[in-house]
Design a protein around this motif. Sequence first.
Motif, PDB file in Angstrom:
ATOM      1  N   ASP A 176       0.766  -1.123  -0.002  1.00  0.00           N
ATOM      2  CA  ASP A 176       0.134  -0.022  -0.066  1.00  0.00           C
ATOM      3  C   ASP A 176       0.806   1.264   0.155  1.00  0.00           C
ATOM      4  O   ASP A 176       0.613   2.191  -0.523  1.00  0.00           O
ATOM      5  N   ARG A 177       1.761   1.158   0.893  1.00  0.00           N
ATOM      6  CA  ARG A 177       2.593   2.485   0.933  1.00  0.00           C
ATOM      7  C   ARG A 177       3.526   2.637  -0.551  1.00  0.00           C
ATOM      8  O   ARG A 177       3.638   3.707  -1.008  1.00  0.00           O
TER       9      ARG A 177
ATOM     10  N   ASP B  93       1.186   4.128  -2.908  1.00  0.00           N
ATOM     11  CA  ASP B  93       0.990   5.616  -2.392  1.00  0.00           C
ATOM     12  C   ASP B  93       2.061   6.484  -3.289  1.00  0.00           C
ATOM     13  O   ASP B  93       1.885   7.575  -3.770  1.00  0.00           O
ATOM     14  N   THR B  94       3.345   5.775  -3.015  1.00  0.00           N
ATOM     15  CA  THR B  94       4.452   6.558  -3.341  1.00  0.00           C
ATOM     16  C   THR B  94       4.440   6.783  -5.033  1.00  0.00           C
ATOM     17  O   THR B  94       4.559   7.839  -5.575  1.00  0.00           O
ATOM     18  N   TYR B  95       4.093   5.734  -5.602  1.00  0.00           N
ATOM     19  CA  TYR B  95       3.849   5.820  -6.985  1.00  0.00           C
ATOM     20  C   TYR B  95       2.886   6.851  -7.465  1.00  0.00           C
ATOM     21  O   TYR B  95       3.089   7.509  -8.430  1.00  0.00           O
ATOM     22  N   ARG B  96       1.491   6.860  -6.717  1.00  0.00           N
ATOM     23  CA  ARG B  96       0.930   7.832  -7.065  1.00  0.00           C
ATOM     24  C   ARG B  96       1.407   9.160  -6.650  1.00  0.00           C
ATOM     25  O   ARG B  96       0.926  10.131  -7.441  1.00  0.00           O
ATOM     26  N   ASN B  97       1.810   9.185  -5.499  1.00  0.00           N
ATOM     27  CA  ASN B  97       2.131  10.693  -5.156  1.00  0.00           C
ATOM     28  C   ASN B  97       3.159  11.295  -5.876  1.00  0.00           C
ATOM     29  O   ASN B  97       3.250  12.651  -6.048  1.00  0.00           O
TER      30      ASN B  97
END
Length: 343
Positions: free
Chosen positions: A82-83, A86-90
């Motif tokens: 999940d983290r 998130d990094t990929y998206r952020n």
Amino acid sequence: MKVGILTGGGDCPGLNPVIRAAVRVIANANGQVVGLLEGWRGAIEGLTMDLTVENTDSIISQGGTILGSSRTNPYKKPADIDRLLDTYRNLGLDALIAIGGDDTLGVANRLYQDHGLGLIGCPKTIDNDLSATDVTFGFDTSINIVMEAIDRLRTTAESHRRIMVIETMGRHAGWIACYSGMATAADYILVPELEVNLSEMCDLLKRRRKEGKKYGIVVVSEGAKLSESDGFVTKDAVVDDFGHVKLGGIGDAVAEIIEKKTGIETRVVTLGHLQRGGPPSAYDRVLGTRCGIHAARMVLKKDFGKMVSLRGTKIVAVPLAEAVGTMRMLDIDFFNEAGEFFT
Ligand code: F6P
């Protein structure tokens, strides 16, 4: 377009040429590149550095990886996936080039399959044991380091009338041992793929001594076993995130047996991480550069879920799924060519 790059697993010479080339091709297409630091750890923890043509232009001759590496496995903890997502998206990534061996590329394949991320794989390892490609960069530099070391060990072995046992890396594949042994006219080569016949080897070493050869060279791959019933020789019981043990120590065991069975003074040299350090050879700089160019071109074409692969002299794209899970073991016909000299 924004593209991430990471390097995972054991480092090897040739990683920086890949990074440099991929950055150049993406920049030529007006894209932006961000490096994720220390393998999948950087993707989980959001550790990054900007990669530009300017800060990567002269890294072609540097060994290791400017991004750092680790054997982090994000699939060990569901929360880490999940983290990572998130990094990929952020970061606003459209694609991610993962440069690594079987473990890193296995994660890349799962992220592509499970989450549809824009993954492209680039194979690396000094061990040369990755499926679906003919050669991995890092291997050529490594066998040249081993060759140079053995050329040096030969003179001291001869002065002291000794047998030198050289333990090489390679994990469960004997490519490094076989290539470097053949290149240095080793008297015997022990690899994981073939059952070891220590009595035959000791008889040969004794016979050569009787015939006037004043020294002996034995190359043993770290993953070789003393006998089929023996396990691998390991440093300790600790395993990494992907379940791999730390191999090492077979050289000492082989040397002890040689000394006992032949009565000839024997020494061991374990080359260890020297085999992975320092600048890449010309071959690895060129192969790394070509891999980086083609990985970036695949990103631009959105040809995701694939890995760059050397087939003959061409770089082609193969499905990541074909590359992971099965190791490319030493070709036995090739070993038998080296074996012509073990008589
Ligand atoms: O896979 C590359 C390799 O260098 C192997 O040849 C070796 O067994 C292993 O990595 C060593 O790993 P580490 O850097 O974790 O000691």
